[in-house]
Write a protein that holds these residues in place. Structure first.
Motif: not given
Length: 75
Positions: A12-41
């Motif tokens: 339910d979580t991934l890492a991505a590069v958000a493209h804010v505008d033509n000159k700005t990219d931001v590394n983000v951690r994305v948590r999917l709304i309304n998705v809950d999966t078992p924990e890796m540990n």
């Protein structure tokens, strides 16, 4: 806002590069709304197995390099 998937943490979580505008990219951690999966540990083998299955499914749905649309962005 468009973003390019970098890698999947878990089902339910991934890492991505958000493209804010033509000159700005931001590394983000994305948590999917309304998705809950078992924990890796997980606390038991069954939970860990289900967590791996969930992560593998998200990898299939959004492999590295996939462009996704981020909506309902919250901090």
């Amino acid at each position: 806002m468009p973003a390019t998937v970098d890698y999947v943490y878990d089902g339910d979580t991934l890492a991505a590069v958000a493209h804010v505008d033509n000159k700005t990219d931001v590394n983000v951690r994305v948590r999917l709304i309304n998705v809950d999966t078992p924990e890796m540990n997980g606390k038991c083998e069954s939970e860990t197995r289900r967590a791996n299955d969930a992560r593998n499914r998200l990898i299939q749905l959004a492999p590295r390099g996939t462009v996704v649309e981020l909506k309902n962005i919250k901090d």
